[in-house]
Scaffold this motif. Structure first.
Motif, PDB file in Angstrom:
ATOM      1  N   GLY A 195       0.710  -1.372   0.003  1.00  0.00           N
ATOM      2  CA  GLY A 195       0.033  -0.119   0.003  1.00  0.00           C
ATOM      3  C   GLY A 195       0.700   1.253  -0.280  1.00  0.00           C
ATOM      4  O   GLY A 195       2.398   1.458  -0.678  1.00  0.00           O
ATOM      5  N   ARG A 196       0.656   2.528   0.654  1.00  0.00           N
ATOM      6  CA  ARG A 196       0.975   3.342   0.485  1.00  0.00           C
ATOM      7  C   ARG A 196       1.526   3.680   1.547  1.00  0.00           C
ATOM      8  O   ARG A 196       2.225   4.608   1.823  1.00  0.00           O
ATOM      9  CB  ARG A 196       0.177   4.992   0.934  1.00  0.00           C
ATOM     10  CG  ARG A 196      -1.032   4.697  -0.619  1.00  0.00           C
ATOM     11  CD  ARG A 196      -1.483   5.979  -0.632  1.00  0.00           C
ATOM     12  NE  ARG A 196      -2.241   6.301   0.465  1.00  0.00           N
ATOM     13  CZ  ARG A 196      -3.172   7.080   0.296  1.00  0.00           C
ATOM     14  NH1 ARG A 196      -3.284   8.662  -0.647  1.00  0.00           N
ATOM     15  NH2 ARG A 196      -4.175   7.018   0.974  1.00  0.00           N
ATOM     16  N   LYS A 197       2.388   3.077   2.497  1.00  0.00           N
ATOM     17  CA  LYS A 197       2.676   2.578   3.854  1.00  0.00           C
ATOM     18  C   LYS A 197       2.484   4.188   4.763  1.00  0.00           C
ATOM     19  O   LYS A 197       3.095   4.975   5.171  1.00  0.00           O
ATOM     20  CB  LYS A 197       4.242   2.954   3.445  1.00  0.00           C
ATOM     21  CG  LYS A 197       4.577   1.411   2.653  1.00  0.00           C
ATOM     22  CD  LYS A 197       5.522   0.937   2.595  1.00  0.00           C
ATOM     23  CE  LYS A 197       6.434   0.260   1.778  1.00  0.00           C
ATOM     24  NZ  LYS A 197       5.725  -1.089   0.751  1.00  0.00           N
ATOM     25  N   ASN A 198       0.743   4.776   4.731  1.00  0.00           N
ATOM     26  CA  ASN A 198       1.121   5.330   6.032  1.00  0.00           C
ATOM     27  C   ASN A 198       1.187   5.211   7.245  1.00  0.00           C
ATOM     28  O   ASN A 198       1.575   5.956   8.231  1.00  0.00           O
ATOM     29  CB  ASN A 198      -0.123   6.063   4.959  1.00  0.00           C
ATOM     30  CG  ASN A 198      -0.383   7.453   4.051  1.00  0.00           C
ATOM     31  OD1 ASN A 198       0.524   7.842   3.608  1.00  0.00           O
ATOM     32  ND2 ASN A 198      -1.473   7.182   3.085  1.00  0.00           N
ATOM     33  N   PHE A 204       1.718   3.013  13.453  1.00  0.00           N
ATOM     34  CA  PHE A 204       0.883   1.795  13.187  1.00  0.00           C
ATOM     35  C   PHE A 204       1.070   1.178  12.046  1.00  0.00           C
ATOM     36  O   PHE A 204       0.005   1.525  11.374  1.00  0.00           O
ATOM     37  CB  PHE A 204      -0.327   2.268  13.443  1.00  0.00           C
ATOM     38  CG  PHE A 204      -1.269   2.945  14.556  1.00  0.00           C
ATOM     39  CD1 PHE A 204      -1.140   2.447  15.820  1.00  0.00           C
ATOM     40  CD2 PHE A 204      -0.248   4.696  15.045  1.00  0.00           C
ATOM     41  CE1 PHE A 204      -1.655   3.132  16.713  1.00  0.00           C
ATOM     42  CE2 PHE A 204      -1.148   5.263  15.934  1.00  0.00           C
ATOM     43  CZ  PHE A 204      -1.494   4.441  16.851  1.00  0.00           C
ATOM     44  N   PRO A 205       1.991   0.717  12.272  1.00  0.00           N
ATOM     45  CA  PRO A 205       1.957  -0.278   9.958  1.00  0.00           C
ATOM     46  C   PRO A 205       1.256  -0.884  10.337  1.00  0.00           C
ATOM     47  O   PRO A 205      -0.086  -1.496  11.126  1.00  0.00           O
ATOM     48  CB  PRO A 205       3.818  -0.807  10.604  1.00  0.00           C
ATOM     49  CG  PRO A 205       3.676  -1.125  11.963  1.00  0.00           C
ATOM     50  CD  PRO A 205       2.947   0.834  12.356  1.00  0.00           C
ATOM     51  N   VAL A 255      -5.199  -4.135   8.237  1.00  0.00           N
ATOM     52  CA  VAL A 255      -5.090  -4.236   9.926  1.00  0.00           C
ATOM     53  C   VAL A 255      -3.524  -3.771  10.179  1.00  0.00           C
ATOM     54  O   VAL A 255      -2.551  -4.015   9.952  1.00  0.00           O
ATOM     55  CB  VAL A 255      -5.250  -5.515   9.022  1.00  0.00           C
ATOM     56  CG1 VAL A 255      -5.185  -6.640  11.392  1.00  0.00           C
ATOM     57  CG2 VAL A 255      -6.605  -6.184   8.943  1.00  0.00           C
ATOM     58  N   HIS A 256      -3.450  -3.623  11.784  1.00  0.00           N
ATOM     59  CA  HIS A 256      -2.733  -2.694  12.405  1.00  0.00           C
ATOM     60  C   HIS A 256      -2.814  -4.187  13.439  1.00  0.00           C
ATOM     61  O   HIS A 256      -3.461  -4.365  14.026  1.00  0.00           O
ATOM     62  CB  HIS A 256      -2.755  -1.144  13.070  1.00  0.00           C
ATOM     63  CG  HIS A 256      -1.576  -2.005  13.553  1.00  0.00           C
ATOM     64  ND1 HIS A 256      -0.186  -1.167  13.486  1.00  0.00           N
ATOM     65  CD2 HIS A 256      -1.546  -1.364  15.843  1.00  0.00           C
ATOM     66  CE1 HIS A 256       0.791  -1.532  14.959  1.00  0.00           C
ATOM     67  NE2 HIS A 256      -0.515  -1.321  16.243  1.00  0.00           N
ATOM     68  N   ILE A 257      -1.664  -5.186  13.224  1.00  0.00           N
ATOM     69  CA  ILE A 257      -1.724  -6.206  13.990  1.00  0.00           C
ATOM     70  C   ILE A 257      -0.681  -6.270  15.867  1.00  0.00           C
ATOM     71  O   ILE A 257       0.229  -5.310  15.326  1.00  0.00           O
ATOM     72  CB  ILE A 257      -0.266  -7.350  13.085  1.00  0.00           C
ATOM     73  CG1 ILE A 257      -1.571  -7.274  11.734  1.00  0.00           C
ATOM     74  CG2 ILE A 257      -1.116  -8.038  14.098  1.00  0.00           C
ATOM     75  CD1 ILE A 257      -1.000  -8.629  11.214  1.00  0.00           C
ATOM     76  N   LEU A 258      -1.367  -6.277  16.689  1.00  0.00           N
ATOM     77  CA  LEU A 258      -0.869  -5.957  17.983  1.00  0.00           C
ATOM     78  C   LEU A 258       0.219  -6.147  17.636  1.00  0.00           C
ATOM     79  O   LEU A 258      -0.051  -7.855  17.607  1.00  0.00           O
ATOM     80  CB  LEU A 258      -2.407  -5.895  19.099  1.00  0.00           C
ATOM     81  CG  LEU A 258      -3.205  -4.773  18.816  1.00  0.00           C
ATOM     82  CD1 LEU A 258      -3.483  -4.361  17.696  1.00  0.00           C
ATOM     83  CD2 LEU A 258      -4.108  -3.971  20.024  1.00  0.00           C
TER      84      LEU A 258
END
Length: 305
Positions: A195-198, A204-205, A255-258
């Protein structure tokens, strides 16, 4: 479980006699499960093999709705039926030629030639050209080769449990209601794409998951579980276009994976949606967005415990 693909031709499979549930079964929800339970009961009483017959594509997609969205993939359907101990999984390769068959030909090709001795279907099951065949046709054309059991309308809170109702719940963000009707979390399985890696820039990757032809949820933030190589992790998912950071041209699932830092690009993951946390909004600044994401993360971490 034996997978049997039924093409638009005469079948020559050497199969044992079976009792089979037949239908499209998108979502395999609580209403559909009444048919599968009936198959299991009949199998126990008669010794017939347990079978499940579905179509590889929805009729709406075959007849022009190329953007038709599904509640589950054929592979997910297959996995769930196999877990229930079924012996046969019939897949009718559905196209316009199959759709044009008259009801008797449909019965001959897909029921009689495959040694199906007992058919279980819903009260509103239709088949054959223009949907001419129904439960009465199915019974009248059996010629004593098979028996028919019809499952009546299944309701919860005076509403018919249906794929359409579940789609509506998902579109409205009522994911807990949808999960209740499905009897399991709504799941999207897809490949992790670039993606855009924002998310990385914000701290929050995220894993961008291709949504394919699944029913897209209401835009917003969700508490999810994500499965990576069979391991389950807590996740904070966003469905939307990221308006604060420059809107995307189409809906994305991120999805930000914790407590997770591995590189999983190109891997296939499962995302189970548990709760809709809030709608997607446009924040006045990036700092405001980051503050809200921190609050979302703490809340999601707590509820998924």
């Amino acid at each position: 479980m034996e997978i049997i693909r039924l093409k638009n031709k005469e079948q020559t499979n050497c199969l044992q006699n079976s009792v089979v549930a037949i239908g499209y079964f998108d979502g395999l929800h609580l209403g559909h499960m009444q048919l599968l339970k009936k198959v299991i009961d009949i199998s126990r009483q008669t010794g017939l093999k347990k079978g499940f017959m579905t179509f590889d594509r929805h009729p709406k997609e075959v007849f022009g709705q190329s953007d038709f969205q599904y509640l589950m993939s054929l592979q997910q359907k297959q996995h769930l039926v196999e877990q229930m101990g079924f012996d046969y999984f019939f897949i009718i390769e559905f196209d316009r030629a199959v759709a044009s068959k008259d009801p008797q030909t449909f019965i001959d090709n897909y029921i009689i030639k495959n040694q199906i001795r007992h058919v279980v279907c819903g009260f509103d099951f239709h088949f054959g050209k223009n949907g001419q065949g129904d439960i009465n046709t199915l019974k009248a054309c059996s010629h004593s080769f098979y028996e028919v059991d019809v499952i009546k309308k299944y309701e919860i809170d005076h509403k018919k449990v249906s794929s359409s109702l579940i789609r509506h719940c998902i579109h409205q963000g009522k994911i807990q209601r949808a999960n209740y009707l499905l009897d399991r979390p709504y799941r999207i399985t897809g490949q992790v794409i670039h993606g855009r890696k924002n998310g990385h820039k914000l701290g929050f990757p995220t894993a961008n998951v291709a949504v394919g032809q699944y029913v897209v949820l209401k835009r917003g933030v969700y508490a999810v579980y994500i499965y990576v190589e069979g391991c389950r992790y807590k996740g904070m998912a966003n469905i939307g276009i990221n308006p604060t950071l420059g809107s995307l041209k189409q809906i994305s699932l991120e999805v930000h994976i914790l407590d997770f830092n591995d590189d999983i690009y190109d891997q296939t993951v499962d995302v189970d949606f548990i709760e809709h946390i809030r709608d997607e909004v446009h924040f006045q600044s990036v700092n405001e967005l980051i503050e809200q994401l921190n609050r979302d993360k703490k809340y999601i971490d707590r509820i998924l415990d």
